[in-house]
Scaffold this active site. Structure first.
Site, short mmCIF file in Angstrom:
data_model
loop_
_atom_site.label_atom_id
_atom_site.label_comp_id
_atom_site.label_asym_id
_atom_site.label_seq_id
_atom_site.Cartn_x
_atom_site.Cartn_y
_atom_site.Cartn_z
N HIS A 38 3.28 26.43 -21.15
CA HIS A 38 4.11 25.45 -21.87
C HIS A 38 5.57 25.78 -21.62
O HIS A 38 5.95 26.94 -21.71
CB HIS A 38 3.82 25.52 -23.36
CG HIS A 38 4.70 24.60 -24.17
ND1 HIS A 38 4.51 23.24 -24.21
CD2 HIS A 38 5.77 24.87 -24.96
CE1 HIS A 38 5.43 22.69 -24.99
NE2 HIS A 38 6.21 23.66 -25.46
N GLY A 88 0.85 -1.20 0.00
CA GLY A 88 0.00 0.00 0.00
C GLY A 88 0.88 1.24 0.00
O GLY A 88 2.06 1.19 -0.38
P1 NAD Z 1 -2.70 0.53 3.14
O1 NAD Z 1 -4.08 0.14 3.49
O2 NAD Z 1 -2.47 1.61 2.16
O3 NAD Z 1 -1.92 -0.75 2.57
C1 NAD Z 1 -1.83 -1.97 3.25
C2 NAD Z 1 -1.49 -3.06 2.26
O4 NAD Z 1 -1.14 -4.23 2.97
C3 NAD Z 1 -2.65 -3.39 1.34
O5 NAD Z 1 -2.24 -3.30 0.00
C4 NAD Z 1 -3.02 -4.82 1.75
O6 NAD Z 1 -3.49 -5.59 0.67
C5 NAD Z 1 -1.68 -5.33 2.28
N1 NAD Z 1 -1.78 -6.49 3.19
C6 NAD Z 1 -2.68 -6.68 4.18
N2 NAD Z 1 -2.47 -7.87 4.80
C7 NAD Z 1 -1.41 -8.46 4.17
C8 NAD Z 1 -0.71 -9.70 4.33
N3 NAD Z 1 -1.07 -10.60 5.24
N4 NAD Z 1 0.33 -9.97 3.52
C9 NAD Z 1 0.70 -9.07 2.56
N5 NAD Z 1 0.07 -7.88 2.37
C10 NAD Z 1 -0.96 -7.57 3.16
O7 NAD Z 1 -1.99 0.84 4.54
P2 NAD Z 1 -0.55 1.45 4.86
O8 NAD Z 1 0.31 1.46 3.66
O9 NAD Z 1 -0.09 0.75 6.09
O10 NAD Z 1 -0.91 2.95 5.22
C11 NAD Z 1 -1.78 3.24 6.33
C12 NAD Z 1 -2.50 4.54 6.13
O11 NAD Z 1 -1.60 5.63 6.14
C13 NAD Z 1 -3.22 4.56 4.81
O12 NAD Z 1 -4.59 4.64 5.06
C14 NAD Z 1 -2.75 5.78 4.11
O13 NAD Z 1 -3.82 6.57 3.64
C15 NAD Z 1 -1.94 6.55 5.14
N6 NAD Z 1 -0.75 7.04 4.45
C16 NAD Z 1 -0.90 7.98 3.46
C17 NAD Z 1 0.19 8.40 2.75
C18 NAD Z 1 0.01 9.40 1.67
O14 NAD Z 1 -1.03 10.03 1.62
N7 NAD Z 1 0.98 9.60 0.79
C19 NAD Z 1 1.44 7.89 3.02
C20 NAD Z 1 1.57 6.93 4.01
C21 NAD Z 1 0.45 6.53 4.73
#
Ligand code: NAD
Ligand code: FAD
Length: 468
Positions: free
Chosen positions: A446, A184
């Site tokens: 541009h 994620g």
């Molecule tokens: P996320 O929900 O974005 O991603 C978590 C990922 O882990 C998902 O793709 C999921 O499928 C995967 N996953 C879950 N269980 C798993 C397993 N057993 N094995 C392998 N993969 C698995 O959560 P995150 O990356 O931890 O981020 C948390 C929050 O922080 C998010 O809601 C995000 O919005 C926020 N955040 C935002 C930004 C940004 O806006 N740029 C940056 C960092 C964090």
């Protein structure tokens, strides 16, 4: 008498500090309670800001190593990273921001209480700091206590070898290898940080795509860009366990063919999402309802079941984003003030700060298909953009999804240079219902990255692209 307030904000993240400032602007006597010694919450201390500081440093390093030569920039001696200075600079950026918040609180005459807030009843909050207690009385309370990293069964975060994003932002030395559970937002941003400086990074993602909640084409394109950094991406793979094996992290996962595989690395970063944080608030004493997933339940006015208690930010439903928390901070102060503010939850942009950056607003193609909504897609690649070629940033595209009938913009999905900034214009277009034609008829400077939008709008309107 001294500790009586109109509004008490619990938590000083983007939700709490923004709401507190707006409430004082509206004439209320406001207190802000924060359990840590610095203000700013996750975003300022261990989230958005330090992550972006490390992303910027490593992108400079990566460019110096991979691209300077092509620009004709040569330097004598070997390029190296001073890891201690790399972390020190990041800490300096965080300190500047937390100092800025202290200044803002003073300027706005907001009383800051450092300590853990816990309810005594619906109008009283106890603040405990190292055994010293303060009692605050509030007409209104706003719960803005944010979120904490969550984990999965079999994975025990020990903060030494099995770490969260928080530890990964302050490691003592550059790791040789890192396994990241979760592809994620956190997973791909921190994978970029470490892969760019030469750490051997493996991402294990459960679904069949990186950043799976975004438009699927973005995940595919991002996978290609990250693979260029030598990041190993294992999709459709489910982590079973992760443990500190003495100086190393050992992770076992079920691969896409159903086989159990074990791998090791210096660290295992757990990035599988975050959970709402309400520990120690003693919400039962106030009678505030929590949902099964741990989030505080609110109505459209962000009011809990207890009428004088509101909640905002990561602790309630919705995307866990700093700008969403900020908007809700302002919203709640204005609701308490009797105003009728508005947040368009459908148009909160999402950004991933990899390089190329990823940014999106509105519906994905998958959502439109699922809902049976007709759309036309216009897609312009950065490889055809003169600006992108000038900066050697040709990976990615702009995709706009438009209703064929009236040209209403339904979704905009960008992977490309400065996508985080380029997306802002599309949020305005969608919020104020500018059509695709309206968007391609305005003037774009541009050469800019945003010109790619003009071409995508032209293409979605049945015309060919005209810029390079
Ligand atoms: P996320 O929900 O974005 O991603 C978590 C990922 O882990 C998902 O793709 C999921 O499928 C995967 N996953 C879950 N269980 C798993 C397993 N057993 N094995 C392998 N993969 C698995 O959560 P995150 O990356 O931890 O981020 C948390 C929050 O922080 C998010 O809601 C995000 O919005 C926020 N955040 C935002 C930004 C940004 O806006 N740029 C940056 C960092 C964090
Ligand atoms: P928080 O920022 O979590 O603040 C809550 C505060 O409440 C904390 O300081 C906590 O100590 C305090 N608190 C909790 N309980 C109590 C109590 N009982 N008493 C007193 N104080 C208490 N979002 C983006 O939009 N863009 C990004 O680029 C981005 N990058 C991120 C990178 C990382 C690595 C992480 C982890 C997150 C990132 N996020 C990003 C998400 C963003 O940080 C959160 O969405 C945002 O901080 C939520 O704000 P908040 O005010 O709801 O809560």
């Amino acid at each position: 008498m001294e500790n009586q307030y109109d509004v008490v904000f619990i938590g000083s993240g983007p939700g709490g500090y923004t709401g507190a400032i707006r409430a004082t602007q509206l004439g209320y006597k406001v207190a802000l309670v924060e359990k840590y010694s610095t203000l700013g919450g996750t975003c300022t201390n261990v989230g958005c800001i330090p992550a972006k500081a490390l992303l910027d440093s490593t992108e400079h390093f990566h460019q110096a190593r991979e691209q300077f030569k092509t620009h004709g920039i040569n330097f004598s001696g070997e390029l190296s990273l001073d890891f201690t200075q790399f972390i020190t600079r990041k800490n300096g950026v965080v300190s500047q921001n937390t100092a800025g918040l202290i200044y803002l609180m003073k300027k706005n005459k907001i009383d800051v209480y450092q300590g853990l807030g816990s309810f005594i009843d619906k109008t009283h909050l106890k603040v405990n700091s190292d055994g010293k207690e303060s009692l605050l009385t509030g007409k209104y309370f706003v719960i803005a206590t944010g979120s904490k990293p969550s984990s999965i069964p079999g994975v025990n975060i020990d903060k030494k070898r099995i770490i969260t994003s928080t530890e990964s932002l302050s490691l003592p030395a550059q790791p040789k290898s890192m396994i990241i559970i979760g592809g994620g937002v956190i997973g791909v941003e921190l994978a970029s940080v470490y892969a760019r400086i030469g750490t051997n990074v493996t991402i294990i993602e459960y679904t069949d795509s990186l950043i799976p909640t975004m438009d699927r084409e973005l995940g595919k394109a991002l996978s290609k860009s990250l693979a260029k950094l030598n990041i190993k991406i294992l999709l459709s793979s489910k982590v079973q366990s992760a443990a500190n094996s003495g100086g190393h992290a050992t992770v076992s996962y079920l691969d896409k063919d159903g086989k159990i595989v074990e791998i090791t690395a210096d660290y295992c970063l757990v990035a599988v999402g975050r959970r709402a944080y309400t520990d120690s608030l003693n919400l039962q004493a106030a009678g505030v309802e929590i949902a099964k997933n741990g989030k505080v339940v609110v109505n459209k006015q962000l009011q809990t079941n207890v009428p004088n208690i509101y909640a905002i930010g990561d602790v309630i439903e919705g995307p866990m984003l700093a700008h969403k928390a900020e908007d809700e901070g302002t919203f709640v102060a204005e609701v308490i003030n009797g105003q009728k503010p508005h947040i368009n939850y459908k148009l909160i942009p999402g950004v991933v700060y990899t390089w190329p950056e990823v940014a999106a607003v509105g519906a994905t193609e998958e959502e439109l298909k699922e809902q049976g909504i007709e759309y036309r897609s216009g897609k312009f690649p950065y490889s055809a953009s003169a600006r992108a070629r000038a900066s050697m940033d040709t990976d990615g595209f702009v995709k706009v999804l438009v209703s064929p009938k009236y040209g209403e913009v339904l979704g905009v999905h960008i992977i490309g240079p400065r996508a985080a900034d380029v997306i802002a214009q599309s949020v305005v277009a969608m919020e104020y219902e500018v059509t695709a034609e309206g968007m391609f008829r305005i003037s774009y400077a541009h050469p800019t990255y945003s010109e790619a939008l003009k071409d995508a709008y032209l293409m979605a309107s049945g015309q060919g692209a005209i810029n390079i």
